[in-house]
Design a protein around this motif. Structure first.
Motif, PDB file in Angstrom:
ATOM      1  N   ARG A  24      -1.338 -12.331   2.398  1.00  0.00           N
ATOM      2  CA  ARG A  24      -0.716 -12.874   3.606  1.00  0.00           C
ATOM      3  C   ARG A  24      -0.242 -11.786   4.566  1.00  0.00           C
ATOM      4  O   ARG A  24      -0.482 -11.859   5.779  1.00  0.00           O
ATOM      5  CB  ARG A  24       0.475 -13.759   3.217  1.00  0.00           C
ATOM      6  N   ASP A  25       0.429 -10.758   4.019  1.00  0.00           N
ATOM      7  CA  ASP A  25       1.093  -9.762   4.867  1.00  0.00           C
ATOM      8  C   ASP A  25       0.380  -8.415   4.899  1.00  0.00           C
ATOM      9  O   ASP A  25       0.652  -7.601   5.783  1.00  0.00           O
ATOM     10  CB  ASP A  25       2.531  -9.542   4.389  1.00  0.00           C
ATOM     11  N   VAL A  29       2.731  -3.874   4.229  1.00  0.00           N
ATOM     12  CA  VAL A  29       3.930  -4.628   4.621  1.00  0.00           C
ATOM     13  C   VAL A  29       4.649  -5.211   3.413  1.00  0.00           C
ATOM     14  O   VAL A  29       5.880  -5.199   3.332  1.00  0.00           O
ATOM     15  CB  VAL A  29       3.552  -5.756   5.608  1.00  0.00           C
ATOM     16  N   ALA A  30       3.904  -5.740   2.464  1.00  0.00           N
ATOM     17  CA  ALA A  30       4.520  -6.375   1.288  1.00  0.00           C
ATOM     18  C   ALA A  30       5.339  -5.347   0.509  1.00  0.00           C
ATOM     19  O   ALA A  30       4.868  -4.250   0.220  1.00  0.00           O
ATOM     20  CB  ALA A  30       3.442  -6.972   0.397  1.00  0.00           C
TER      21      ALA A  30
END
Length: 209
Positions: A24-25, A29-30
């Motif tokens: 998703r990210d 980013v995660a």
């Protein structure tokens, strides 16, 4: 034994959580804190299983490879139909399996793509040996077409899930098979796959007149 089972469940849950957030990210980013919080696991528990984010990403990649092996391991029947069925199984899995999507999307996802490409080539070579390919057809060109289309559907499906429905891939096979398959086996091939709930009549390929 109970502690071992709990540890396995925790590790698997962290892999799933990481896959969802990587998908998703993005990997950069995660964060580990977000991954652990998503599963209600302490940072200490996460670090017990994975020393850093790279190790966690590596675990996601290995799990994705195992899932791809399951998809490519269903090899009953003629090689061309096996290939058609596997492409449909892969696209269906990409629609709902965050681990598989993340595995292809990670920076080392090239390994998963190479694994897929090598399997596609092996199956097409087997189809050639079975006499299932039309005379003069290039295995290399067919590999390029199949791998490019499945990779393209994976990428497009991240923006629009309709690309991961049965229809686009069925249309691809309906267009390719009359050029790829030997006339003697063409009418037995099902472009929509044989492992789906239903195979509409239009998905059964006929030789061009």
């Amino acid at each position: 034994m109970v502690k071992q089972e709990r540890a396995v469940r925790t590790r698997n849950a962290l892999i799933e959580s990481a896959a969802v957030l990587f998908d998703r990210d993005g990997f950069e980013v995660a964060s580990l804190s977000t991954i652990s919080a998503r599963e209600g696991v302490s940072s200490g528990a996460l670090h017990f299983h994975f020393c850093n984010k790279a190790a966690l990403a590596d675990a996601v990649g290995r799990e994705a490879a195992l899932r791809l092996e399951v998809i490519t391991g269903r090899e009953a029947g003629g090689a061309l139909q096996v290939l058609i069925d596997a492409t449909h199984a892969l696209v269906r899995a990409l629609d709902h399996d965050a681990v598989l999507r993340a595995g292809f999307g990670l920076s080392d996802g090239a390994g998963l793509r190479v694994m897929w490409q090598q399997w596609v080539e092996d199956v097409l070579r087997r189809a050639e040996g079975e006499g299932a390919l039309a005379r003069g057809r290039s295995v290399g060109d067919a590999v390029t077409a199949v791998v490019a289309v499945t990779a393209g559907l994976e990428t497009l499906g991240r923006q629009d899930p309709q690309w991961l429905s049965q229809t686009p891939l069925t249309r691809f096979w309906a267009q390719l098979l009359p050029r790829l398959a030997a006339a003697s086996c063409l009418e037995s091939l099902v472009a929509s796959g044989t492992c789906t709930p239903s195979a509409p009549a239009a998905a059964v390929v006929s030789a061009p007149h």
